[in-house]
Design an enzyme around this catalytic site. Structure first.
Site, PDB file in Angstrom:
ATOM      1  N   SER A  86       0.838  -1.211   0.000  1.00 32.96           N
ATOM      2  CA  SER A  86       0.000   0.000   0.000  1.00 32.96           C
ATOM      3  C   SER A  86       0.867   1.253   0.000  1.00 32.96           C
ATOM      4  O   SER A  86       0.586   2.224  -0.715  1.00 32.96           O
ATOM      5  CB  SER A  86      -0.880   0.027   1.257  1.00 32.96           C
ATOM      6  OG  SER A  86      -1.822  -1.005   1.198  1.00 32.96           O
ATOM      7  N   GLY A 124      -5.752  -3.748  -7.833  1.00 34.98           N
ATOM      8  CA  GLY A 124      -6.932  -2.984  -7.440  1.00 34.98           C
ATOM      9  C   GLY A 124      -6.552  -1.634  -6.844  1.00 34.98           C
ATOM     10  O   GLY A 124      -7.270  -0.642  -7.011  1.00 34.98           O
ATOM     11  N   ARG A 142     -13.832  -6.371 -10.654  1.00 32.01           N
ATOM     12  CA  ARG A 142     -13.838  -5.685  -9.353  1.00 32.01           C
ATOM     13  C   ARG A 142     -14.686  -4.415  -9.408  1.00 32.01           C
ATOM     14  O   ARG A 142     -14.583  -3.614 -10.322  1.00 32.01           O
ATOM     15  CB  ARG A 142     -12.405  -5.414  -8.913  1.00 32.01           C
ATOM     16  CG  ARG A 142     -11.700  -6.756  -8.751  1.00 32.01           C
ATOM     17  CD  ARG A 142     -10.393  -6.652  -8.107  1.00 32.01           C
ATOM     18  NE  ARG A 142     -10.496  -6.239  -6.718  1.00 32.01           N
ATOM     19  CZ  ARG A 142      -9.446  -6.125  -5.931  1.00 32.01           C
ATOM     20  NH1 ARG A 142      -8.248  -6.381  -6.379  1.00 32.01           N
ATOM     21  NH2 ARG A 142      -9.605  -5.753  -4.692  1.00 32.01           N
ATOM     22  N   SER A 185     -13.449   1.401   3.198  1.00 32.56           N
ATOM     23  CA  SER A 185     -12.516   1.022   2.123  1.00 32.56           C
ATOM     24  C   SER A 185     -11.457   2.104   1.986  1.00 32.56           C
ATOM     25  O   SER A 185     -11.755   3.249   1.639  1.00 32.56           O
ATOM     26  CB  SER A 185     -13.257   0.854   0.799  1.00 32.56           C
ATOM     27  OG  SER A 185     -12.303   0.843  -0.260  1.00 32.56           O
ATOM     28  N   GLN A 187      -9.252   2.134  -0.235  1.00 26.80           N
ATOM     29  CA  GLN A 187      -9.055   2.456  -1.649  1.00 26.80           C
ATOM     30  C   GLN A 187     -10.042   3.536  -2.094  1.00 26.80           C
ATOM     31  O   GLN A 187      -9.666   4.463  -2.813  1.00 26.80           O
ATOM     32  CB  GLN A 187      -9.217   1.196  -2.501  1.00 26.80           C
ATOM     33  CG  GLN A 187      -8.104   0.198  -2.247  1.00 26.80           C
ATOM     34  CD  GLN A 187      -8.173  -1.031  -3.128  1.00 26.80           C
ATOM     35  OE1 GLN A 187      -9.197  -1.290  -3.758  1.00 26.80           O
ATOM     36  NE2 GLN A 187      -7.104  -1.805  -3.145  1.00 26.80           N
ATOM     37  N   ASP A 242      -6.818  -7.960   4.514  1.00 29.46           N
ATOM     38  CA  ASP A 242      -6.054  -8.818   3.607  1.00 29.46           C
ATOM     39  C   ASP A 242      -5.510 -10.062   4.310  1.00 29.46           C
ATOM     40  O   ASP A 242      -4.901 -10.926   3.670  1.00 29.46           O
ATOM     41  CB  ASP A 242      -4.886  -8.032   2.988  1.00 29.46           C
ATOM     42  CG  ASP A 242      -5.406  -6.977   2.022  1.00 29.46           C
ATOM     43  OD1 ASP A 242      -6.533  -7.127   1.518  1.00 29.46           O
ATOM     44  OD2 ASP A 242      -4.675  -5.997   1.782  1.00 29.46           O
TER      45      ASP A 242
HETATM   46  C1  S3P Z   1      -5.702  -1.319   0.096  1.00 32.88           C
HETATM   47  C2  S3P Z   1      -6.901  -1.355   0.709  1.00 32.88           C
HETATM   48  C3  S3P Z   1      -7.703  -2.570   0.910  1.00 32.88           C
HETATM   49  C4  S3P Z   1      -6.867  -3.812   0.704  1.00 32.88           C
HETATM   50  C5  S3P Z   1      -5.992  -3.722  -0.503  1.00 32.88           C
HETATM   51  C6  S3P Z   1      -5.043  -2.552  -0.393  1.00 32.88           C
HETATM   52  C7  S3P Z   1      -5.003  -0.036  -0.070  1.00 32.88           C
HETATM   53  O1  S3P Z   1      -8.769  -2.555   0.001  1.00 32.88           O
HETATM   54  O2  S3P Z   1      -7.695  -4.947   0.619  1.00 32.88           O
HETATM   55  O3  S3P Z   1      -5.229  -4.900  -0.656  1.00 32.88           O
HETATM   56  O4  S3P Z   1      -3.799  -0.022  -0.360  1.00 32.88           O
HETATM   57  O5  S3P Z   1      -5.665   0.999   0.085  1.00 32.88           O
HETATM   58  P1  S3P Z   1     -10.178  -1.873   0.420  1.00 32.88           P
HETATM   59  O6  S3P Z   1      -9.843  -0.592   1.039  1.00 32.88           O
HETATM   60  O7  S3P Z   1     -10.955  -1.677  -0.828  1.00 32.88           O
HETATM   61  O8  S3P Z   1     -10.796  -2.832   1.373  1.00 32.88           O
END
Ligand code: S3P
Length: 422
Positions: free
Chosen positions: A22, A93, A121, A163, A165, A311
């Site tokens: 991340s 993602g 996704r 989330s 993300q 995760d």
């Molecule tokens: C991440 C957020 C998580 C995680 C992903 C990495 C990030 O997803 O599952 O592997 O780096 O912001 P979500 O925030 O959509 O749950």
């Protein structure tokens, strides 16, 4: 790819795991839109983070990588160029969601795609809040899609699901928006974007449960030291806990409290885990983690701990096979929308080894203590599923085959070599 590993004694060793995925992604993105040269050390050279570099190179950013060290020449907030080709995020993602936040406010249109897993996704969760800011996208609910760059305006937004993300996509878009953006989370998710934006000179504050971002004229390049990824360390902590005679120490792991849910859950199970040498690196808490073989008991987890171990649920499920009694996981419905449907993958694939795992609507029920036997299994092309199956198989009689195990390169190139070396 075939990997042959066998374990006669416990796992022992003192070592480091690759850099946090991340944080590596965010360092490249913020480096690209800041002024000056950002130097990243401890960068994760996994396929996902390389996809982020590729996408920003396609937008005119110069990036020079040598192993885990990356130099990014930032072009400032308004220096990205229209890519000549479709931006391809591969399997990532995080690249997909976060980069969409940046693309939404650019003065150009572009197209984004990714592999077959990425194309499943959900993106509506990102398009909706960005749309409220004025962003425009082609009529799609997942990749591939077009982003039609627009002038954006700040919004007040309550995230319907926790989330990081989605939160990060909005925060990155807010850098290109007029006025203030305020985000409220139902439960805190990882906050690396907020921490790193602060370091790059963004105007970002936490006020009464809201994250507030106000536009600034520029971000300033930084040197970023990426800590070890706790999501990768998780596999070795787990391996040590379940394998008699084991003791492993993983040095320099990021222990941001928004990421340590697994450690809390394993401690509650009776896991012997020690956190030592705590320090702060670039605003991120870092420590050494030591785990020893332990007698574990089943527990129930739900609610706010899930985003803090989102995760790590697959590896937690694998550990629960070796705990006495029942472990139940609920409020984990988000796992259906990861690189694979991780609830289904873990129930079915661990089941092939003789485990008793039931998939529920929003989690798993795992009855520990049943003997495991080796079997052919399928990674579902999901790196965390592959590594979790590898750890469970350590304690299975006979040999286990994990088909498609090369997907570990997404987040942990060298995983099997590291495991073998212990
Ligand atoms: C991440 C957020 C998580 C995680 C992903 C990495 C990030 O997803 O599952 O592997 O780096 O912001 P979500 O925030 O959509 O749950």
């Amino acid at each position: 790819m075939t990997q042959t590993l066998s374990y006669r004694q416990g796992l022992k060793g003192v070592f480091k795991v690759p850099g946090d995925k991340s944080i590596s992604h965010r360092a490249v993105m913020l480096g690209a839109i800041s002024v000056g040269e950002t130097v990243i050390s401890g960068f994760l050279p996994g396929e996902d983070c390389l996809s982020t570099i590729n996408c920003f190179e396609a937008m005119g950013i110069k990036a020079e990588r040598s192993g885990t060290s990356v130099r990014i020449e930032g072009n400032g907030l308004h220096g990205l160029k229209k890519p000549e080709k479709t931006l391809d995020v591969g399997n990532s993602g995080t690249t997909l969601r976060l980069m969409t936040g940046i693309l939404a406010g650019q003065p150009f249109n572009c197209r984004v795609t990714g592999d077959s897993s990425i194309q499943k996704r959900p993106m509506k969760r990102v398009f909706e809040p960005l749309g409220m800011m004025g962003a425009k996208f082609s009529d799609a609910s997942s990749a591939p899609f077009e982003v039609y760059g627009q002038k954006l305006t700040g919004i007040e937004y309550a995230l319907p699901v926790p989330s990081a993300q989605v939160k990060s996509a909005i925060l990155l878009a807010s850098l290109f928006a007029q006025g203030e953006t305020a985000i409220e989370e139902p439960v805190p998710s990882r906050n690396h974007t907020e921490i790193m934006l602060g370091a790059f000179g963004a105007d970002i504050q936490k006020k009464g449960g809201k994250i507030i971002s106000r536009p600034v004229s520029e971000l300033k390049a930084q040197n970023i030291a990426v800590p070890g990824d706790i999501s990768s360390a998780a596999f070795f902590m787990a391996a040590a806990l379940i394998t008699p005679g084991s003791k492993v120490t993983i040095e320099g792991v990021g222990v941001n409290p928004t990421r340590t849910g697994l450690v809390d859950a394993l401690l509650e199970m009776g896991g012997r885990i020690e956190i030592s040498n705590s320090r702060s690196v670039g605003g991120e808490p870092v420590a050494d983690l030591t785990a020893c073989h332990s007698r574990l008991k089943g527990i129930s987890i739900s609610g706010g701990i899930l985003p803090r171990m989102i995760d790590e649920v697959p590896i937690f499920a694998a550990v629960a096979l070796f705990a006495e009694g029942r472990t139940s996981i609920s409020d984990a419905g988000e796992l259906k929308f990861k690189e694979s449907n991780r609830l289904n993958a873990m129930a079915v694939e661990l089941g092939k080894l003789g485990a008793h795992v039931i998939e529920t609507d929003d989690g798993l029920i795992i009855d520990g203590g049943f003997p495991l036997h080796g079997a052919p299994t399928d990674s579902r092309d999901d790196h965390r599923v592959a590594m979790s199956l590898a750890i469970a198989s350590i304690m299975a009689s006979g040999s286990t085959v994990i088909n498609g195990s090369e997907c570990v390169d997404i987040s942990y190139p060298g995983f099997f070599e590291q495991l073998a070396s212990l």
